[in-house]
Design an enzyme around this catalytic site. Structure first.
Site, PDB file in Angstrom:
ATOM      1  N   ASP A 140       0.594  -1.107   0.071  1.00 50.19           N
ATOM      2  CA  ASP A 140       0.140  -0.026  -0.184  1.00 50.19           C
ATOM      3  C   ASP A 140       0.720   1.766   0.217  1.00 50.19           C
ATOM      4  OD1 ASP A 140      -2.057   1.658   0.205  1.00 50.19           O
ATOM      5  OD2 ASP A 140      -2.903   0.729   2.231  1.00 50.19           O
ATOM      6  N   HIS A 193       3.375   2.598  -8.909  1.00 50.04           N
ATOM      7  CA  HIS A 193       2.797   1.291  -9.013  1.00 50.04           C
ATOM      8  C   HIS A 193       4.355   1.306  -9.748  1.00 50.04           C
ATOM      9  CE1 HIS A 193      -0.776   1.503  -8.130  1.00 50.04           C
ATOM     10  NE2 HIS A 193      -1.115   2.640  -8.844  1.00 50.04           N
ATOM     11  N   LEU A 226      11.847 -20.432  -3.253  1.00 49.05           N
ATOM     12  CA  LEU A 226      10.707 -20.294  -3.564  1.00 49.05           C
ATOM     13  C   LEU A 226       9.369 -20.279  -3.705  1.00 49.05           C
ATOM     14  CD1 LEU A 226       9.229 -17.488  -1.280  1.00 49.05           C
ATOM     15  CD2 LEU A 226      10.467 -16.039  -2.730  1.00 49.05           C
TER      16      LEU A 226
HETATM   17  C1  FPP Z   1      -2.052   0.503  -3.433  1.00 44.25           C
HETATM   18  O1  FPP Z   1      -1.448   1.526  -3.386  1.00 44.25           O
HETATM   19  C2  FPP Z   1      -1.106  -0.486  -4.706  1.00 44.25           C
HETATM   20  C3  FPP Z   1      -1.686  -1.204  -5.586  1.00 44.25           C
HETATM   21  C4  FPP Z   1      -3.059  -1.207  -5.766  1.00 44.25           C
HETATM   22  C5  FPP Z   1      -1.459  -1.823  -6.673  1.00 44.25           C
HETATM   23  C6  FPP Z   1      -0.630  -2.546  -5.925  1.00 44.25           C
HETATM   24  C7  FPP Z   1       0.790  -3.121  -7.445  1.00 44.25           C
HETATM   25  C8  FPP Z   1       2.039  -3.174  -7.931  1.00 44.25           C
HETATM   26  C9  FPP Z   1       2.969  -2.529  -6.376  1.00 44.25           C
HETATM   27  C10 FPP Z   1       2.878  -2.768  -9.303  1.00 44.25           C
HETATM   28  C11 FPP Z   1       2.166  -4.210  -9.921  1.00 44.25           C
HETATM   29  C12 FPP Z   1       2.997  -5.394  -8.918  1.00 44.25           C
HETATM   30  C13 FPP Z   1       3.417  -6.307  -9.865  1.00 44.25           C
HETATM   31  C14 FPP Z   1       3.535  -7.449  -9.600  1.00 44.25           C
HETATM   32  C15 FPP Z   1       4.540  -5.771 -10.814  1.00 44.25           C
HETATM   33  P1  FPP Z   1      -2.432   2.992  -3.928  1.00 44.25           P
HETATM   34  O2  FPP Z   1      -2.420   3.091  -4.931  1.00 44.25           O
HETATM   35  O3  FPP Z   1      -3.409   1.921  -2.784  1.00 44.25           O
HETATM   36  O4  FPP Z   1      -1.776   3.482  -2.954  1.00 44.25           O
HETATM   37  P2  FPP Z   1      -2.520   4.644  -2.097  1.00 44.25           P
HETATM   38  O5  FPP Z   1      -2.913   4.103  -1.132  1.00 44.25           O
HETATM   39  O6  FPP Z   1      -1.144   6.059  -1.515  1.00 44.25           O
HETATM   40  O7  FPP Z   1      -3.255   5.649  -2.869  1.00 44.25           O
END
Ligand code: FPP
Length: 236
Positions: free
Chosen positions: A16, A33, A127
């Protein structure tokens, strides 16, 4: 590095704070991201190196479709790129790639890449890295119950025989041990529909660090916190 004692077998991660990381730098969310994907790479390699058995990331939830269309397609593109780029690293590190969630709703290009990477890494013995994609725990449990009900209606199983093992066998995580440690970044104190059944006895580690800043050093901190805990599983 001093050898860490008492390592978890299975670590689950709620990544997050990508959006907040970008906002702090006045950058578009998607760049958060992109930086977050680098943390996935760093944390996965560190876990492989440490001898962790299972690592499960919440990469895209059933609720994430509600995000702007542009952000959703960027996340899918990032996933595609990640799978392309990481295949050699997964192989080099003996990592087995796995996915949980409703895959059929993902774009075809992503589905094809997933099955290719799963196939190429299937024989790896280190893993197991799992991405939860279009995943929601309530949906997973509902699907499991539906399948069991169907088996009962068809006379394959007696209702009185349904036990915890029956349910576990019908979850996406069948065959995997339950997570011992769940890490959530960016300070949010929620489970957000992630592995609800599987986390019944999981230790929770919440850090204010935003996901793009969560790398090996932060992982070690989480592992140290975990190893100092006394797990009683309801006993004394
Ligand atoms: C949460 O941050 C993140 C996500 C919903 C997406 C997770 C994806 C990645 C880390 C990148 C792609 C993954 C891989 C495996 C390559 P948020 O956008 O909710 O952050 P915020 O709460 O600060 O808005």
């Amino acid at each position: 590095m001093k050898k860490l004692k008492n390592l978890p077998v299975h670590i689950a991660v709620i990544m997050d704070g990508n959006g907040r990381w970008a906002k702090k730098r006045r950058l578009p969310r998607i760049l958060g991201h992109r930086e977050g994907a680098k943390s996935v790479r760093a944390v996965t390699e560190a876990c492989a190196e440490l001898g962790i058995g299972y690592l499960t990331y919440y990469a895209f939830s059933t609720e994430n479709w509600k995000r702007p269309k542009k952000e959703v397609s960027f996340l899918m593109k990032l996933l595609n790129e990640y799978l392309d780029k990481e295949k050699p690293t997964l192989l080099k590190n003996n990592i087995r790639f796995n996915v949980i969630g409703g895959i059929s709703r993902l774009p075809r290009a992503v589905r094809e890449k997933i099955s290719e990477v799963k196939k190429t890494t299937a024989k790896n013995t280190g893993l197991t890295m799992t991405l939860a994609l279009n995943y929601g725990s309530k949906n997973e449990i509902t699907e499991a119950v539906r399948k069991i009900a169907k088996e009962a209606a068809g006379g394959k199983i007696k209702p009185a025989e349904v036990n915890e093992k029956t349910i576990e066998k019908h979850l996406f995580t069948a065959g995997m041990p339950d997570p011992d440690l769940m890490i959530r970044t960016s300070g949010e104190m929620r489970l957000s529909n992630f592995l609800l059944w599987q986390m019944a006895y999981c230790e929770i580690y919440i850090t204010p660090v935003l996901w793009p800043d969560f790398r090996k050093k932060e992982l070690i901190k989480a592992l140290k916190s975990y190893s100092a805990r006394n797990r009683r599983f309801g006993g004394v």
